[in-house]
Design a protein around this motif. Structure first.
Motif, PDB file in Angstrom:
ATOM      1  N   LYS A 126       0.827  -1.078   0.012  1.00  0.00           N
ATOM      2  CA  LYS A 126       0.150  -0.042   0.042  1.00  0.00           C
ATOM      3  C   LYS A 126       0.772   1.358   0.200  1.00  0.00           C
ATOM      4  O   LYS A 126       0.333   2.419  -0.177  1.00  0.00           O
ATOM      5  CB  LYS A 126      -0.799  -0.033   1.320  1.00  0.00           C
ATOM      6  CG  LYS A 126      -1.745  -1.176   1.421  1.00  0.00           C
ATOM      7  CD  LYS A 126      -2.694  -1.021   2.742  1.00  0.00           C
ATOM      8  CE  LYS A 126      -2.987  -2.328   3.184  1.00  0.00           C
ATOM      9  NZ  LYS A 126      -3.597  -2.134   4.776  1.00  0.00           N
ATOM     10  N   ILE A 130      -0.271   5.073  -1.084  1.00  0.00           N
ATOM     11  CA  ILE A 130      -0.689   6.471   0.022  1.00  0.00           C
ATOM     12  C   ILE A 130       0.350   7.571  -0.249  1.00  0.00           C
ATOM     13  O   ILE A 130      -0.044   8.575  -0.043  1.00  0.00           O
ATOM     14  CB  ILE A 130      -0.217   5.582   1.450  1.00  0.00           C
ATOM     15  CG1 ILE A 130      -1.095   4.429   1.655  1.00  0.00           C
ATOM     16  CG2 ILE A 130      -0.457   6.496   2.666  1.00  0.00           C
ATOM     17  CD1 ILE A 130      -0.671   3.421   2.831  1.00  0.00           C
ATOM     18  N   ALA A 134      -0.760  11.254  -0.965  1.00  0.00           N
ATOM     19  CA  ALA A 134      -0.210  12.457   0.026  1.00  0.00           C
ATOM     20  C   ALA A 134       0.351  13.465  -0.881  1.00  0.00           C
ATOM     21  O   ALA A 134       0.001  14.659  -0.658  1.00  0.00           O
ATOM     22  CB  ALA A 134       0.665  11.790   0.901  1.00  0.00           C
ATOM     23  N   LEU A 147       0.554  10.282   7.243  1.00  0.00           N
ATOM     24  CA  LEU A 147      -0.655   9.485   6.419  1.00  0.00           C
ATOM     25  C   LEU A 147      -0.311   7.991   6.367  1.00  0.00           C
ATOM     26  O   LEU A 147      -1.087   7.137   6.418  1.00  0.00           O
ATOM     27  CB  LEU A 147      -0.706  10.135   5.280  1.00  0.00           C
ATOM     28  CG  LEU A 147      -2.046   9.659   4.628  1.00  0.00           C
ATOM     29  CD1 LEU A 147      -3.419   9.808   5.180  1.00  0.00           C
ATOM     30  CD2 LEU A 147      -2.091  10.184   2.946  1.00  0.00           C
ATOM     31  N   PHE A 150      -0.768   6.209   9.714  1.00  0.00           N
ATOM     32  CA  PHE A 150      -1.983   5.986   9.961  1.00  0.00           C
ATOM     33  C   PHE A 150      -2.785   4.900   9.175  1.00  0.00           C
ATOM     34  O   PHE A 150      -3.499   4.186   9.509  1.00  0.00           O
ATOM     35  CB  PHE A 150      -2.927   7.277   9.651  1.00  0.00           C
ATOM     36  CG  PHE A 150      -4.299   7.469   9.867  1.00  0.00           C
ATOM     37  CD1 PHE A 150      -4.571   7.608  11.239  1.00  0.00           C
ATOM     38  CD2 PHE A 150      -5.278   7.347   8.672  1.00  0.00           C
ATOM     39  CE1 PHE A 150      -6.157   7.591  11.379  1.00  0.00           C
ATOM     40  CE2 PHE A 150      -6.590   7.354   9.179  1.00  0.00           C
ATOM     41  CZ  PHE A 150      -7.090   7.615  10.196  1.00  0.00           C
ATOM     42  N   GLU A 151      -2.441   4.967   7.751  1.00  0.00           N
ATOM     43  CA  GLU A 151      -3.237   4.053   6.897  1.00  0.00           C
ATOM     44  C   GLU A 151      -2.485   2.380   7.356  1.00  0.00           C
ATOM     45  O   GLU A 151      -3.269   1.559   7.288  1.00  0.00           O
ATOM     46  CB  GLU A 151      -2.792   4.202   5.459  1.00  0.00           C
ATOM     47  CG  GLU A 151      -3.522   5.453   4.960  1.00  0.00           C
ATOM     48  CD  GLU A 151      -5.059   5.017   5.096  1.00  0.00           C
ATOM     49  OE1 GLU A 151      -5.728   5.667   5.965  1.00  0.00           O
ATOM     50  OE2 GLU A 151      -5.459   4.290   4.094  1.00  0.00           O
ATOM     51  N   ARG A 153      -1.673   1.504  10.259  1.00  0.00           N
ATOM     52  CA  ARG A 153      -1.701   1.279  11.714  1.00  0.00           C
ATOM     53  C   ARG A 153      -2.208  -0.230  12.139  1.00  0.00           C
ATOM     54  O   ARG A 153      -1.625  -0.820  12.956  1.00  0.00           O
ATOM     55  CB  ARG A 153      -2.723   2.595  12.317  1.00  0.00           C
ATOM     56  CG  ARG A 153      -4.341   2.238  11.901  1.00  0.00           C
ATOM     57  CD  ARG A 153      -4.943   3.797  12.226  1.00  0.00           C
ATOM     58  NE  ARG A 153      -6.418   3.681  11.967  1.00  0.00           N
ATOM     59  CZ  ARG A 153      -6.919   3.752  10.684  1.00  0.00           C
ATOM     60  NH1 ARG A 153      -5.926   4.108   9.777  1.00  0.00           N
ATOM     61  NH2 ARG A 153      -8.263   3.975  10.731  1.00  0.00           N
TER      62      ARG A 153
ATOM     63  N   TYR B  82      -7.375   6.308  -4.382  1.00  0.00           N
ATOM     64  CA  TYR B  82      -7.127   5.751  -2.998  1.00  0.00           C
ATOM     65  C   TYR B  82      -7.811   6.510  -2.183  1.00  0.00           C
ATOM     66  O   TYR B  82      -7.636   7.752  -2.091  1.00  0.00           O
ATOM     67  CB  TYR B  82      -5.817   5.621  -2.784  1.00  0.00           C
ATOM     68  CG  TYR B  82      -5.234   4.897  -1.658  1.00  0.00           C
ATOM     69  CD1 TYR B  82      -4.779   3.557  -1.716  1.00  0.00           C
ATOM     70  CD2 TYR B  82      -5.194   5.598  -0.607  1.00  0.00           C
ATOM     71  CE1 TYR B  82      -4.719   3.246  -0.281  1.00  0.00           C
ATOM     72  CE2 TYR B  82      -4.962   5.241   0.630  1.00  0.00           C
ATOM     73  CZ  TYR B  82      -4.733   3.776   1.031  1.00  0.00           C
ATOM     74  OH  TYR B  82      -4.453   3.009   1.944  1.00  0.00           O
ATOM     75  N   ASN B  85      -8.508   5.120   4.965  1.00  0.00           N
ATOM     76  CA  ASN B  85      -9.329   4.218   5.724  1.00  0.00           C
ATOM     77  C   ASN B  85     -10.110   5.012   6.686  1.00  0.00           C
ATOM     78  O   ASN B  85      -9.716   4.788   7.911  1.00  0.00           O
ATOM     79  CB  ASN B  85      -8.260   3.207   6.182  1.00  0.00           C
ATOM     80  CG  ASN B  85      -9.329   1.971   6.682  1.00  0.00           C
ATOM     81  OD1 ASN B  85     -10.505   2.210   6.970  1.00  0.00           O
ATOM     82  ND2 ASN B  85      -8.596   1.137   7.399  1.00  0.00           N
ATOM     83  N   TYR B  94      -9.462  16.125   4.114  1.00  0.00           N
ATOM     84  CA  TYR B  94      -7.635  15.878   4.564  1.00  0.00           C
ATOM     85  C   TYR B  94      -7.037  17.046   3.755  1.00  0.00           C
ATOM     86  O   TYR B  94      -6.015  17.477   4.381  1.00  0.00           O
ATOM     87  CB  TYR B  94      -7.420  14.552   4.028  1.00  0.00           C
ATOM     88  CG  TYR B  94      -5.965  14.287   4.142  1.00  0.00           C
ATOM     89  CD1 TYR B  94      -5.376  13.853   5.212  1.00  0.00           C
ATOM     90  CD2 TYR B  94      -5.061  14.405   2.964  1.00  0.00           C
ATOM     91  CE1 TYR B  94      -3.905  13.885   5.335  1.00  0.00           C
ATOM     92  CE2 TYR B  94      -3.723  14.044   3.059  1.00  0.00           C
ATOM     93  CZ  TYR B  94      -3.134  13.899   4.308  1.00  0.00           C
ATOM     94  OH  TYR B  94      -1.727  13.648   4.379  1.00  0.00           O
TER      95      TYR B  94
END
Ligand code: ATP
Ligand code: MG
Lengths: 229, 234
Positions: A126, A130, A134, A147, A150-151, A153, B82, B85, B94
């Protein structure tokens, strides 16, 4: 069959008796596994993410080594740490052999590859997406990294839980470097092994039950955390 | 923002996937990018967005090389977006959050685009549970909420029903007009191209086959490659 039932009975008695020795063993077990899991996580999570994101020479070799270390037999890790810490070994002067610290070091060796491998895998899956998101959102480096954390986690927590499971259930390495010394380096798994060899099955079962319960409780807490975050 | 490209060459291993001598995208307009599958449209968008620096040639946005300051004012909506979550609301919030906007400002802006794209009923749903079309709507909302100066859209209305398509087009026009956002829109839908775009670029095998005002790109195409390609649609 009797001694099995007897073992369960004794487990409760042991816990209720507030026996100093048994609580000492439980506390030491918790101390060694929690310390080693935390240290391993601090090393392994950033490295796992880094390897997952970056491309460099020998990456494939490194990954193959990592997977090998993930399934390294504990006695080998134990033997290695034993040799390094033994009197004639390179770190012999520190006199760490047969101390809880030595046990933590051995477990860090075992747990770090597990946490790193799992973290690496989720990052590879991922991480790129991600980071690209960002970037397109205008995030700076720190925002992008947070981020990512966080994703990932839930994946990171799962990795830590796996590492913890390995640490708390492991016997070979802590036996070799700790020595199962009463009141000093005896943990739950090594006492079970010892009690079994002495034929004291009900005591062994009793500690086994406590170990399982403990493991269940800690995993419940961690999985609860995973659902909450 | 206006965009200028010169002699852009992008390769994967030895395969040249983009080879653009000259491309101009004009400030404040909606430019459509069309062309067959694999002709390099998404590759072009990634380069424009600054996600791919592994190319040769020059790319200027507002007469500058792409830099962090500029890229803060542009965004790309992926062909397969994407989503974070968390719920739809926080996904849309965001880009405002990382720009340090106040809670009340975030809330009013997010509500505005939620209304614009009719996302009210799913705003508290986790993004992982959205349908394909809802996902694209949410990604569109997240892209326009911070009023970018350059909006890059890679097939934003693939898998979208006709009603929702109009809603999305409406949102694109809205941001284009109210914030004079420059829009680059990759689409396979010729109706959409004609509704939305003043300018068009036709891509073929990594090259720009034709570019300019939409009606010029679409005129005198009988017997040409573009004519053949568009024939079933026109
Ligand atoms: N990572 C990659 N490695 C090798 N080739 C790639 C890679 N990414 C894209 N390509 C090739 O580059 C070419 C252009 O791809 P691109 O995604 O830009 O096409 P496209 O015009 O967006 O197509 P579509 O209409 O199907 O979305 C294709 O031939 C594709 O196979
Ligand atoms: Mg594409």
């Amino acid at each position: 069959m009797d001694y099995i039932m007897q073992g369960f009975g004794e487990a409760f008695q042991l816990l209720l008796s507030l026996d100093k020795e048994i609580y000492g063993i439980i506390l030491l077990t918790l101390y060694v596994t929690i310390m080693s899991t935390c240290i391993a996580a601090i090393i392994a999570v950033p490295l796992g993410i880094l390897i997952g994101l970056k491309n460099f020479r020998f990456k494939r070799t490194l990954i193959r080594l990592l997977y090998t270390f993930m399934s390294m037999p504990p006695v080998i890790a134990g033997l290695f740490v034993f040799l390094v810490l033994s009197r004639r070994g390179p770190l012999g002067q520190l006199e760490l052999l047969f101390t809880p610290t030595a046990m933590i070091i051995a477990q860090v060796f075992l747990v770090t590859p597990i946490i790193m491998g799992i973290t690496y895998n989720s990052t590879r899956e991922k991480g790129q997406k991600i980071r690209q998101l960002a970037y397109t959102m205008g995030a700076n480096r720190i925002q992008s990294l947070s981020l990512l954390l966080f994703e990932l986690r839930a994946d990171i927590l799962a990795a830590v839980v796996s590492g913890f499971g390995r640490a708390i259930s492991e016997v070979g390495a802590v036996m070799l470097v700790g020595g199962n010394i009463k009141g000093h380096t005896r943990v739950m798994t090594t006492s079970i092994a010892m009690l079994q060899s002495m034929g004291d099955y009900s005591q062994a079962i009793a500690i086994g039950v406590v170990l399982l319960a403990l493991s269940f409780a800690i995993n419940s807490i961690l999985y609860h955390g995973q659902r909450v975050i | 923002m206006n965009i200028n490209m010169h002699n852009i060459i992008k390769k994967y291993e030895n395969k040249t996937v983009l080879n653009i001598d000259e491309l101009e995208i004009k400030k404040g307009l909606v430019t459509g990018i069309i062309g067959p599958n694999g002709s390099g449209k998404s590759t072009l968008m990634r380069i424009l967005a600054g996600l791919d620096n592994d190319f040769t040639g020059t790319l200027h946005i507002d007469e500058q090389e792409v830099n962090p300051e500029i890229s803060k004012h542009m965004t790309l909506v992926f062909q397969k977006p994407y989503l974070i979550n968390t719920d739809v609301y926080h996904n849309i919030a965001y880009p405002l959050k990382i720009r340090g906007k106040s809670k009340s400002e975030i809330n009013s802006k997010v509500q505005q685009v939620i209304e614009l794209l009719q996302l009210e009923s799913i705003q508290h749903q986790n993004a992982n549970t959205l349908s394909g079309g809802e996902l694209q709507k949410a990604a569109m909302a997240r892209a326009i909420v911070f009023e970018p100066k350059l909006l890059l859209l890679d097939e934003p209305t693939a898998n979208i029903d006709p009603q929702t398509m109009l809603l999305m087009e409406n949102a694109i026009s809205y941001i284009n007009q109210s914030c004079s956002t420059t829009v680059v829109l990759v689409t396979h839908n010729i109706g959409q191209l004609q509704r939305m775009c003043r300018e068009a670029v036709f891509m073929r095998e990594g090259r720009v086959e034709k570019q300019g005002a939409l009606r010029d790109v679409l005129s005198n195409i009988k017997g040409t490659y573009i004519g053949e390609f568009l024939e079933p649609e026109l």
